[in-house]
Write an enzyme that holds these catalytic residues in place. Structure first.
Site, PDB file in Angstrom:
ATOM      1  N   THR A 184      -2.405   1.123  38.703  1.00 43.30           N
ATOM      2  CA  THR A 184      -1.134   0.768  39.345  1.00 43.30           C
ATOM      3  C   THR A 184      -1.300   0.306  40.789  1.00 43.30           C
ATOM      4  OG1 THR A 184      -0.750   3.027  40.160  1.00 43.30           O
ATOM      5  CG2 THR A 184       0.100   2.503  37.971  1.00 43.30           C
ATOM      6  N   SER A 208      -4.793   5.822  38.590  1.00 42.22           N
ATOM      7  CA  SER A 208      -3.621   6.686  38.474  1.00 42.22           C
ATOM      8  C   SER A 208      -3.738   7.494  37.191  1.00 42.22           C
ATOM      9  CB  SER A 208      -2.351   5.832  38.425  1.00 42.22           C
ATOM     10  OG  SER A 208      -2.282   4.977  39.526  1.00 42.22           O
ATOM     11  N   ASN A 260      -2.747  14.935  43.546  1.00 41.26           N
ATOM     12  CA  ASN A 260      -2.672  16.369  43.293  1.00 41.26           C
ATOM     13  C   ASN A 260      -3.845  16.861  42.438  1.00 41.26           C
ATOM     14  OD1 ASN A 260      -0.720  14.741  41.427  1.00 41.26           O
ATOM     15  ND2 ASN A 260      -1.489  16.425  40.178  1.00 41.26           N
ATOM     16  N   ASP A 266       2.564  18.890  42.698  1.00 42.51           N
ATOM     17  CA  ASP A 266       2.456  17.447  42.439  1.00 42.51           C
ATOM     18  C   ASP A 266       2.780  16.635  43.694  1.00 42.51           C
ATOM     19  OD1 ASP A 266       2.036  15.100  40.952  1.00 42.51           O
ATOM     20  OD2 ASP A 266       4.157  14.903  40.495  1.00 42.51           O
ATOM     21  N   ASP A 308       0.488  15.573  46.095  1.00 42.36           N
ATOM     22  CA  ASP A 308      -0.525  14.615  46.531  1.00 42.36           C
ATOM     23  C   ASP A 308      -0.733  14.643  48.056  1.00 42.36           C
ATOM     24  OD1 ASP A 308      -0.581  13.511  43.882  1.00 42.36           O
ATOM     25  OD2 ASP A 308       1.147  12.272  44.400  1.00 42.36           O
ATOM     26  N   ARG A 321       3.826  13.789  51.595  1.00 46.24           N
ATOM     27  CA  ARG A 321       4.876  14.077  50.611  1.00 46.24           C
ATOM     28  C   ARG A 321       5.330  15.537  50.670  1.00 46.24           C
ATOM     29  NH1 ARG A 321       3.920  12.147  44.370  1.00 46.24           N
ATOM     30  NH2 ARG A 321       5.392  13.509  43.318  1.00 46.24           N
TER      31      ARG A 321
END
Lengths: 526, 261
Positions: free
Chosen positions: A172, A187, A257, A300, A302, A327
């Site tokens: 991606t 990904s 992650n 999750d 990351d 994030r």
């Protein structure tokens, strides 16, 4: 007469002839600092998404009006959504959706060519864009191939496998070209597979090196895992484009992650190099330093968000810096020569950290990891930031980020002693969305524009015209005064803005381009 | 690593599951339940002894969920065609499954893989009623302030029967989210000429507001200079608690509300 006819015929049949007269370099030196084009995913290598163009500025921006639009008519697993940042070189825009690439006239929006990859399937959620070097366009397919296309015709030159989609790897990320290396990431975190970054030869596609996002067994960092098996199944995908400092010859990127994703009980420790900012030598793939914004990630979150390169003055001394709004809700300012953290501070609502350790990494609160009966956590899984690109303006000294204050409940579903896959998830949610401008040295919020409704996923562009362009949480492309946060202009489009806006200048006209859903929109001054 | 788009879709899907137990498989490899069940029987009889009842391996046999051959079979929907030779040639393997049995076994293995992806959409929270009901009741009537708007014998009577514990917990935490939305945000717009419009909020940004009036009409207004917009979230009290709850409060409250049968 025959000669003239042949020449005219050639011109009409060969779109490349129209563009061949311009020669804008895409070599490593010319990509170090943005000028009047937008030749990489982030504009230039720095990740600042700051353009020196000034024709559109705080005075003239009200005169912006639509020049053209271009709508894609293919539907992929990610829907009809352009989440790529277009790149502009020599008057042509190149952009992607999963397994498709377009070349479009940057002045008119007219299609020049379209390339359709026949995919063998993959976990498609989007494609962030292409890279250009010389006469070649590069992009990743959803089924994990790096494809090189002739920039003039869109014909395939070669393709090279970058991962096994059977194992849930997918492609991606927008590649980044550094010298003769095409840097690609992968990904896919549905399964317990290791992440990596690869370099391929720009001319042949041959693999030059692969660097896994875990230590080698026996390395000191391997002690951040309970055992080698957990480490080798430990995740750390590389799904956002990195940045590059030509002077230091270092390539910076964040990793994803750890896995199993939500139930981390079987992988106690910091789990390096997952959720980590890494600096590699792009010629060798050798790790030079690392800093971990998110040790032992069980949400999750990351740490892939763009590492933005800033040259600034700290404590009276010129410094080479790297900033990330992560994030997990924390902002970090790092010395990019050695990875030492100078600032570690929350920029959004967070309740999961007990403080910071001696390295400046947040210390996770075990009580705020997922529980079988639920743990209320801020931010939620979508995060306080995400892949939507931030921006830094050297003119204002402000770091701009789409910021989300959010809660959800994290549950463990699989309490097996050897959890696999996700083994849990978060549910529900409450969210408040903002556009936030921070002092890059301290992370302190200088202005905060709270959107009237939640949602949205737009990146940010800033310019020397003291403007900030971004999409709101509705369907507007908006321009702000970058210093004050005052709204100066907007255009209602047909959908949410789905990428980071860009700008470029052709024939003395400055264009602003953004995607909303399946359509690219271009604006110029009246 | 998923994006917000995926998160939203996932959250919606999970909420659907609160009341609808079956959801499409993710990502693309669908499973026929009858074939899966027949395959489960074959697996239990022929394979589980070495590869484990949960398909994750034992000391005698490897984890099949992480098997490259099984994962290839799953993604390409090969129904065991490429697994067949392995089942006859690998050490200790001499199984003569016919094509139908192979396809059934393949479907069971595919379902086992799918069940681990994002924990499988059929997965549910557990131990939700491990809290202290008495402490939950005290929170309801005390620090939580729930009794200012709700009554255990009034509007919440029987709430423990109407919702599963998972739905109950989500409902008091995020009542205005996903399928739980029942009350719209209320909006009042006062225009510069003094005229005022009120109703359910339909859409709002920095420039326009659309509202649904009690008359049934949708009104769209520009947020021009001199206009004022006031919104009231009917669930604001729930949102305010998010900054105050301890997880113990949440667990206790869930357990208490479940007793309201």
């Amino acid at each position: 007469m025959k000669l003239l006819t042949a020449s005219l015929l050639c011109l009409s049949l060969s779109p490349c002839a129209i563009y061949a007269q311009q020669k804008q370099s895409t070599d490593t030196a010319s990509l170090a600092k943005l000028t009047d084009s937008w030749p990489t995913y982030n504009g230039d290598y720095s990740g600042r998404r700051f353009s020196p163009l000034t024709k559109v500025n705080t005075t003239t921006v009200k005169q912006l009006s639509q020049a053209w639009s271009y709508r894609v008519e293919v539907t992929t697993g990610g829907g009809r959504r352009i989440s790529a940042t277009p790149i502009e070189v020599n008057g042509v825009l190149y952009f992607t959706v999963p397994s498709h690439v377009w070349a479009v006239d940057a002045r008119t929006g007219r299609k020049i060519w379209q390339f359709d990859w026949v995919s063998k399937g993959g976990d498609t959620i989007g494609n962030r864009g292409a890279a250009v070097s010389g006469d070649t366009v590069y992009f990743e397919t959803e089924d994990c191939n790096l494809v090189a296309l002739d920039i003039h015709t869109g014909k395939e030159k070669w393709h090279s496998s970058i991962g096994n989609p059977d194992l849930f790897y997918s492609g991606t990320v927008a590649p980044v070209v550094v010298k003769n290396h095409v840097m690609v990431g992968v990904s896919g975190d549905d399964f317990d597979i290791p992440g990596y970054i690869e370099a391929h030869d720009t001319e042949t596609g041959a693999l030059q090196w692969r660097w896994y996002t875990h230590p080698n067994p026996g390395d000191p960092e391997a002690k951040t895992w309970p055992n080698d098996e957990a480490m080798l199944h430990g995740g750390g995908m590389t799904w956002v484009a990195g940045t590059y400092d030509p002077e230091l010859n270092l390539y910076y990127f964040g990793t994803g992650n750890a896995q199993p994703v939500i139930n981390g009980l079987a992988r106690p420790g910091a789990n390096l190099y997952t959720a980590t900012i890494c600096a590699l030598n792009p010629d060798t793939g050798k790790l030079i330093w690392y800093f971990q914004p998110n040790p032992h990630d069980t949400h999750d979150w990351d740490a892939v968000q763009t590492p933005v390169l800033i040259d600034g003055v700290v404590d009276g001394k010129p410094r080479k810096l790297l900033a990330q709004a992560s994030r997990n809700g924390w902002y970090f300012l790092i010395d990019r020569t050695n990875g030492k953290a100078l600032t570690s501070t929350p920029f959004a609502k967070q309740n999961w950290a007990l403080g910071v350790d001696k390295n400046g990494s947040p210390i996770p609160n075990p009580a705020k990891m997922a529980q079988p009966n639920g743990a209320l956590v801020a931010p939620n899984q979508a995060g306080a930031a995400n892949w939507y690109p931030p921006s830094f303006s050297p003119a204002t000294g402000l770091f701009y980020v789409p910021a989300y204050d959010a809660y959800s409940v994290y549950y463990i579903y699989d309490n097996n002693k050897r959890p696999e896959g996700w083994a849990g998830n978060d549910r529900g949610g409450w969210m408040s969305a903002s556009l936030r401008a921070m002092d890059y040295k301290t992370g302190k919020v200088r202005w905060d524009h709270k959107w009237p409704s939640p949602g949205g996923r737009s990146g940010i562009l800033t310019t020397a015209g003291n403007l900030l362009f971004t999409g709101d949480t509705s369907t507007n492309l908006m321009a702000f005064n970058a210093t004050t946060g005052k709204v100066l202009w907007h255009a209602g489009l047909g959908n949410l803005i789905t990428n980071g806006p860009i700008t470029y200048e052709l024939d003395g006209l400055q264009y602003i381009v953004a995607a909303a859903g399946d359509t690219l929109y271009a604006f110029v001054l009246n | 690593m998923k994006s917000v788009l995926w998160q939203s879709a996932q959250a919606t899907c999970l909420l659907l599951l609160v009341s609808v137990p079956v959801c499409a498989q993710f990502p693309h490899s669908s499973v026929d339940p009858a074939m899966r069940d027949r395959g489960a029987t074959i697996y239990a009889n022929q394979c589980a002894r070495c590869h484990g009842e949960d398909v994750r391996g034992t000391e005698k046999g490897p984890d099949l969920i992480r098997s490259v051959a099984v994962l290839h079979d799953r993604r390409q929907m090969l129904y065991g065609k490429e697994l067949a030779p392995l089942l006859t040639t690998l050490p200790g393997h001499n199984y003569k499954f016919d094509d139908k049995q192979l396809a059934d076994l393949s479907q069971f293995l595919t379902a086992s893989v799918n069940a681990t992806l994002r924990s499988g959409y059929n997965a549910q929270p557990t131990h939700l009623l491990d809290g202290d009901a008495k402490a939950g009741e005290a929170y309801f009537n005390g620090a939580g302030g729930c009794n200012k708007c709700h009554s255990a014998t009034g509007d919440l009577a029987g709430v423990g029967k109407r919702y599963t514990p998972a739905a109950l917990q989500q409902k008091f935490l995020f009542p205005n989210y996903g399928l739980f939305v029942k009350k719209k945000t209320q909006v009042t717009v006062k225009m510069p000429n003094g005229k005022t419009y009120s109703g359910d909020l339909v859409r709002i940004d920095d420039f326009t507001v659309t509202l649904h009036e009690a008359s049934g009409e949708n009104i769209s207004l520009n947020r021009v200079t001199g206009s004022t917009v006031t919104t009231v979230d009917p669930f604001q009290a729930h949102a305010d608690l998010l900054d105050k709850y301890t997880d113990a409060d949440i667990h206790n409250l869930t357990t208490y509300l479940d007793t309201l049968k």
